[in-house]
Design a protein around this motif. Structure first.
Motif, PDB file in Angstrom:
ATOM      1  N   GLU A  85       3.198  17.756 -16.376  1.00 32.07           N
ATOM      2  CA  GLU A  85       3.827  17.977 -17.677  1.00 32.07           C
ATOM      3  C   GLU A  85       3.203  19.119 -18.464  1.00 32.07           C
ATOM      4  O   GLU A  85       3.654  19.424 -19.569  1.00 32.07           O
ATOM      5  CB  GLU A  85       3.735  16.683 -18.510  1.00 32.07           C
ATOM      6  CG  GLU A  85       4.497  15.529 -17.899  1.00 32.07           C
ATOM      7  CD  GLU A  85       4.187  14.184 -18.540  1.00 32.07           C
ATOM      8  OE1 GLU A  85       3.271  14.094 -19.399  1.00 32.07           O
ATOM      9  OE2 GLU A  85       4.861  13.199 -18.180  1.00 32.07           O
ATOM     10  N   LEU A  88       5.595  21.573 -19.970  1.00 34.64           N
ATOM     11  CA  LEU A  88       6.742  21.045 -20.717  1.00 34.64           C
ATOM     12  C   LEU A  88       6.527  21.244 -22.213  1.00 34.64           C
ATOM     13  O   LEU A  88       5.397  21.123 -22.698  1.00 34.64           O
ATOM     14  CB  LEU A  88       6.909  19.544 -20.472  1.00 34.64           C
ATOM     15  CG  LEU A  88       7.456  19.082 -19.139  1.00 34.64           C
ATOM     16  CD1 LEU A  88       7.521  17.549 -19.132  1.00 34.64           C
ATOM     17  CD2 LEU A  88       8.822  19.660 -18.881  1.00 34.64           C
ATOM     18  N   ALA A  93       8.301  15.004 -22.294  1.00 36.62           N
ATOM     19  CA  ALA A  93       7.831  14.049 -21.284  1.00 36.62           C
ATOM     20  C   ALA A  93       8.526  12.712 -21.509  1.00 36.62           C
ATOM     21  O   ALA A  93       8.997  12.423 -22.608  1.00 36.62           O
ATOM     22  CB  ALA A  93       6.317  13.887 -21.397  1.00 36.62           C
TER      23      ALA A  93
END
Length: 124
Positions: A85, A88, A93
């Protein structure tokens, strides 16, 4: 701070190279409570409450902690999630991973970025 967060904060996310990430993913798949035969994967993706629903968020965090309690792969799962993640945008998430709710993992990533001397804006 629990041990899994302390360990995650000690390991800068950029040091989880592709080979280590693949190894972590395999270990989590082999040892994780969520990957046992007959386990419903949807249990690790409950409906997420809005940011303003603080009581619901605390309940979600409790559920995350309980679902992963005693899992042999919990810390490796958290490290895997953080590595997967890391690029991101915050808030993208989802699901329970490593005993943490998505917003808890976002906070760990923010702290890791800040501890590395990188601002949140530069890390995004």
């Amino acid at each position: 701070m629990d041990a899994s967060i302390a360990q995650a904060n000690e390991l800068p996310l950029e040091y989880v190279d592709k080979a280590r990430l693949v190894r972590l993913q395999r270990e989590v798949a082999a040892e994780g409570r969520c990957t046992r035969p007959g386990t419903d994967p949807e249990r690790w993706f409950p409906v997420e409450p809005s940011p303003k629903a603080t009581t619901k968020r605390r309940e979600y965090e409790w559920v995350a902690k309980i679902r992963c309690n005693g899992c042999r792969a919990k810390t490796r799962c958290l490290l895997t999630a953080l590595a997967e993640e890391k690029d991101l945008p915050y808030g993208d998430a989802s699901g329970i991973r490593g005993g943490k709710a998505p917003w808890q993992r976002d906070e760990i990533r923010r702290n890791a970025s800040n501890n590395a001397g990188v601002s949140t804006e530069e890390a995004a």
